[in-house]
Design a protein around this motif. Structure first.
Motif, short mmCIF file in Angstrom:
data_model
loop_
_atom_site.label_atom_id
_atom_site.label_comp_id
_atom_site.label_asym_id
_atom_site.label_seq_id
_atom_site.Cartn_x
_atom_site.Cartn_y
_atom_site.Cartn_z
N SER A 1 0.83 -1.22 0.00
CA SER A 1 0.00 0.00 0.00
C SER A 1 0.86 1.27 0.00
O SER A 1 0.33 2.38 -0.02
N PHE A 2 2.19 1.09 0.01
CA PHE A 2 3.10 2.25 -0.03
C PHE A 2 3.29 2.71 -1.47
O PHE A 2 3.49 1.89 -2.38
N LEU A 3 3.29 4.01 -1.69
CA LEU A 3 3.54 4.55 -3.02
C LEU A 3 4.95 4.22 -3.50
O LEU A 3 5.19 4.08 -4.70
N THR A 4 5.86 4.07 -2.55
CA THR A 4 7.26 3.75 -2.90
C THR A 4 7.43 2.33 -3.45
O THR A 4 8.47 1.99 -3.99
N GLU A 5 6.37 1.52 -3.29
CA GLU A 5 6.44 0.12 -3.75
C GLU A 5 5.62 -0.11 -5.02
O GLU A 5 5.29 -1.25 -5.35
N LYS A 6 5.31 0.95 -5.74
CA LYS A 6 4.44 0.84 -6.93
C LYS A 6 5.04 -0.04 -8.04
O LYS A 6 4.32 -0.56 -8.88
N GLU A 7 6.35 -0.19 -8.03
CA GLU A 7 7.01 -1.00 -9.07
C GLU A 7 7.48 -2.35 -8.53
O GLU A 7 8.14 -3.11 -9.25
N ASN A 8 7.14 -2.66 -7.30
CA ASN A 8 7.65 -3.89 -6.67
C ASN A 8 6.78 -5.10 -7.05
O ASN A 8 6.05 -5.65 -6.23
#
Length: 319
Positions: A266-273
Motif C-alpha cells: 500500500s506504499f507509493l514507494t512500492e508501486k514497481e515492486n
C-alpha cells in the motif's frame, strides 16, 4: 509376457506393451529415439546445484525435452494409474500439506522424522521392481527404468521421480502403519517427512526405536538432525502447518508476516515492486488450499487497504 501379466495390466488399466514396437506405437516416438533415450539416458540430462534452506546444496538433474516428454508419458499413462499407500499424503494429485496435517488434529504429542536424500537413495533396481511387479516383462521394465533413472538413482528433476518415490515407499508405509496402528498412533508421510501422533506422549516416544529399524531395513536414511517431538506444552507443526486443538493453519506468526507484506504494497514507494506482489499472490494461493479462515481475514484487509490507498499495488490483489 505371460497371459497373467497381460490380465494384470488390463485390470490396472495400463497399456499392454510387450516390445519396443508396442512402446513406439503407443508413444508415437520412433524405435531409434526410444533406444537412444533408454540406452544413453545419462547423456540427456543437464545437472546443476541449488541451495536448500539449510544452506547445503541439492543436485537437480534436468532431462532434455525429448526425454522429459517420454517420462511424462510414462507418468500419465502408467504411474499415475497406480495407487499409493493410504498413509501417503504428498507428491500426489489433489494432495496438499493440509491433507497431511488433518489426521493429526487433536493429538497431544507429535513426532516428526525426516528421510535424508529421499529421491537419490532409491536405486534403479527398486524402480525396475516396480515396473516388473505391475506386470511388464524384463525388456520393457528395463527400458522404463533406464528412462526414469540417472546414474543408477532416481533424479530430482524428472516428472516421474515423485510418483516412483511414493511407490517405492509403499512397503515402508505399510510396515510402519501395521506397527503403529495397533498402538493407537496415527501415521502419515508427506514425501520425506514422516509424522506420528497420539494422545499418549509416552506411547509416541516408545515407537521410535522400531520405526528407525523399519526405515533402515527399507534402505532409507534418517536425517537425525530433523527428528523432533512436540508434547502437550509445545507448538505442534506438521509439514509447515500449525495444529492447535481442532484448528489447522499457517499460524499467527506467518500470518503477521503476510499482513506486513500486504501492508507494504500500500506504499507509493512500492508501486514497481512486482516481485513482492507476486510473492503475496503466491501466499494467498497457498492460503486458499490450506487456511481458508486466514484467507478470509487477508482478503478483508486487502479490501480495506485498497479503498484507503487506491493508487498502489495492493489494489491489484483484488483482481
Amino acid at each position: 509376457m505371460s497371459k497373467t501379466d497381460n490380465i494384470k495390466l488390463n485390470m490396472l488399466g495400463l497399456p499392454v506393451i510387450q516390445s519396443l514396437d508396442d512402446f513406439s506405437m503407443h508413444t508415437h516416438i520412433s524405435k531409434y529415439t526410444i533406444y537412444q533415450l533408454s540406452n544413453y539416458s545419462d547423456k540427456y540430462y543437464k545437472t546443476y546445484e541449488i541451495f536448500k534452506k539449510s544452506g547445503k546444496e541439492r543436485t537437480i538433474c534436468q532431462p532434455c525435452k525429448k526425454l522429459k516428454g517420454l517420462q511424462s508419458w510414462i507418468l500419465v499413462n502408467i504411474l499415475n494409474k497406480i495407487k499409493v499407500s493410504n498413509s501417503c499424503k504428498g507428491l500426489e494429485k489433489n494432495c496438499s500439506t493440509l491433507d497431511n496435517a488433518i489426521p493429526h488434529k487433536g493429538a497431544n504429542s507429535i513426532l516428526a522424522i525426516d528421510l535424508k536424500d529421499f529421491f537419490t537413495t532409491i536405486t534403479s533396481k527398486q524402480v525396475y521392481n516396480i515396473f516388473k511387479t505391475i506386470g511388464y516383462n524384463k525388456l520393457i521394465s528395463t527400458i522404463y527404468t533406464n528412462i526414469c533413472t540417472y546414474n543408477g538413482i532416481l533424479p530430482q528433476g524428472s516428472p516421474c521421480s515423485p510418483k516412483l518415490a511414493n511407490l517405492t515407499a509403499w512397503t515402508l508405509d505399510n510396515r510402519i502403519q501395521g506397527y503403529v496402528g495397533k498402538r493407537g498412533i496415527t501415521y502419515t508421510r508427506y514425501a520425506d517427512d514422516l509424522t506420528f501422533s497420539g494422545l499418549n506422549p509416552a506411547k509416541v516416544v516408545k515407537i521410535i526405536p522400531m520405526i528407525k529399524k523399519i526405515i533402515e531395513n527399507e534402505c532409507f536414511i534418517i536425517n537425525h538432525s530433523k527428528t523432533r517431538i512436540a508434547g502437550a506444552a509445545r507448538r505442534k507443526i506438521v509439514t509447515g502447518l500449525v495444529i492447535s486443538g481442532d484448528n489447522i493453519g499457517i499460524g499467527k506468526q506467518k500470518y503477521k508476516k503476510l499482513r506486513a507484506k500486504i501492508h507494504h504494497l500500500s506504499f507509493l514507494t512500492e508501486k514497481e515492486n512486482t516481485k513482492l506482489l507476486n510473492e503475496v499472490r503466491g501466499w494467498l494461493s497457498y492460503l486458499n488450499s490450506v487456511d481458508k479462515k486466514r484467507l478470509s481475514y487477508a482478503k478483508k484487509y486487502i479490501t480495506k487497504l485498497s479503498e484507503k490507498y487506491p493508487d498502489t499495488l495492493v489494489t491489484k490483489l483484488n483482481n
